[in-house]
Design a protein around this motif. Structure first.
Motif, PDB file in Angstrom:
ATOM      1  N   SER A  50       0.829  -1.205   0.000  1.00 14.69           N
ATOM      2  CA  SER A  50       0.000   0.000   0.000  1.00 14.69           C
ATOM      3  C   SER A  50       0.865   1.258   0.000  1.00 14.69           C
ATOM      4  CB  SER A  50      -0.936   0.003   1.212  1.00 14.69           C
ATOM      5  OG  SER A  50      -0.197  -0.037   2.432  1.00 14.69           O
ATOM      6  N   ASP A  51       1.936   1.263   0.799  1.00 12.24           N
ATOM      7  CA  ASP A  51       2.844   2.413   0.808  1.00 12.24           C
ATOM      8  C   ASP A  51       3.553   2.556  -0.540  1.00 12.24           C
ATOM      9  OD1 ASP A  51       2.255   3.139   3.409  1.00 12.24           O
ATOM     10  OD2 ASP A  51       3.862   1.944   4.277  1.00 12.24           O
ATOM     11  N   ARG A  52       3.911   1.423  -1.108  1.00  9.28           N
ATOM     12  CA  ARG A  52       4.573   1.443  -2.412  1.00  9.28           C
ATOM     13  C   ARG A  52       3.641   2.016  -3.481  1.00  9.28           C
ATOM     14  NH1 ARG A  52       5.598  -3.472  -2.267  1.00  9.28           N
ATOM     15  NH2 ARG A  52       7.542  -3.350  -1.108  1.00  9.28           N
ATOM     16  N   ALA A  53       2.373   1.604  -3.416  1.00  7.23           N
ATOM     17  CA  ALA A  53       1.399   2.095  -4.383  1.00  7.23           C
ATOM     18  C   ALA A  53       1.142   3.592  -4.211  1.00  7.23           C
ATOM     19  CB  ALA A  53       0.086   1.320  -4.240  1.00  7.23           C
ATOM     20  N   ARG A  54       1.103   4.059  -2.967  1.00  9.38           N
ATOM     21  CA  ARG A  54       0.907   5.487  -2.719  1.00  9.38           C
ATOM     22  C   ARG A  54       2.082   6.296  -3.266  1.00  9.38           C
ATOM     23  NH1 ARG A  54      -0.464   3.719   2.759  1.00  9.38           N
ATOM     24  NH2 ARG A  54      -2.721   3.663   3.029  1.00  9.38           N
ATOM     25  N   LEU A  55       3.289   5.789  -3.048  1.00  2.50           N
ATOM     26  CA  LEU A  55       4.461   6.503  -3.555  1.00  2.50           C
ATOM     27  C   LEU A  55       4.410   6.595  -5.069  1.00  2.50           C
ATOM     28  CD1 LEU A  55       8.132   6.153  -2.390  1.00  2.50           C
ATOM     29  CD2 LEU A  55       7.589   6.134  -4.822  1.00  2.50           C
TER      30      LEU A  55
END
Length: 289
Positions: free
Chosen positions: A72-77
């Motif tokens: 999820s953090d990777r996708a947000r970045l």
């Protein structure tokens, strides 16, 4: 979580980061830059946000969290990076977004994608040293995969070219940039050695030794031994080339001064640091003796 974020509230972003509240810094910064992209503070907020997402990912990986847990953090970045690039394509924030996308792809071992992102970083980018080092590393990693083909020059040739483009340090360079600079040049020196480009290696090591001597004592102690290692490899490499041609006199003339310098009591402590960093250099020296 954050609604109707104001420009005044964005002043809290560095405070969140200093408190290690990276999630708040990331979400607050992203919310503001997306909702008020015409604000003069928007790109600053975007920069804080994408850096915070990257730090969250690095922290999570360091804590042993799974790839799926961090998705999820990777996708947000990635989503924020694409927004930054499309909204302010010529702003330094866009170069940061390209670098961060390349960084994420490299950590996923998708080196072809990482290369594409790093290669789009503009020449005037403030963190050019680190981005070129990251590009070179991705190119070298891609070159290890027999199924991945490079268009035109080989991956190693492209990596060498990227490392050669790394600018010299300026007086304001921070410790991170200094470390990346010397690490990158160490890799370049290794490529020169592998390809028997000993003149280039000697020239590189001489310039690095001169640069190390301009640093503060702590930084000099950290980076000068690495530069000296390259100098040894360059000199011994040239001596070895002479040996292969049975030119023993030239080989001795090249190797002995370096060995004698290492025996000098005045440099023993420094040479001991060198041996600790790379014991193989001693074996090379003994072989030439």
């Amino acid at each position: 979580r954050f609604r109707n974020v104001t420009g005044v509230q964005t002043c809290a972003l560095p405070i969140y980061m200093n408190r290690d509240d990276l999630f708040s810094a990331a979400v607050l910064g992203e919310e503001f830059c997306r909702s008020d992209s015409r604000s003069i503070k928007a790109t600053t907020a975007a920069t804080y946000a994408i850096r915070s997402y990257a730090m969250l990912l690095a922290k999570g990986e360091g804590e042993g969290r799974s790839k799926e847990d961090l998705e999820s953090d990777r996708a947000r970045l990635r989503s924020l990076a694409k927004f930054i690039e499309s909204t302010w394509p010529d702003d330094p924030a866009a170069d940061l977004a390209r670098q961060m996308q390349g960084w994420v792809s490299a950590r996923e071992r998708n080196y072809v994608d990482a290369i594409a992102h790093f290669e789009r970083v503009s020449p005037g980018y403030a963190d050019r040293t680190r981005s070129l080092y990251q590009l070179a590393d991705a190119l070298l990693q891609a070159g290890k995969d027999a199924n991945t083909k490079s268009q035109g020059p080989t991956f190693e040739q492209r990596a060498t070219a990227a490392l050669q483009l790394i600018p010299d340090l300026d007086a304001q360079a921070d410790s991170g940039t200094i470390g990346a600079f010397f690490a990158a040049k160490q890799v370049l020196g290794g490529l020169y050695y592998r390809n028997k480009q000993f003149d280039q290696l000697e020239k590189l090591s001489d310039s690095l030794l001169a640069r190390a001597n301009t640093l503060d004592e702590k930084s000099k102690g950290e980076h000068k031994p690495n530069a000296q290692i390259l100098n040894y490899y360059g000199r011994f490499g040239k001596a070895n080339a002479a040996l292969e041609k049975s030119d023993y006199a030239a080989a001795q003339a090249m190797a002995l001064p370096v060995i004698q310098m290492a025996k000098d009591a005045a440099v023993q402590e420094y040479f001991n640091q060198l041996k600790e960093k790379d014991p193989a250099i001693i074996q090379i020296g003994r072989a030439h003796v």
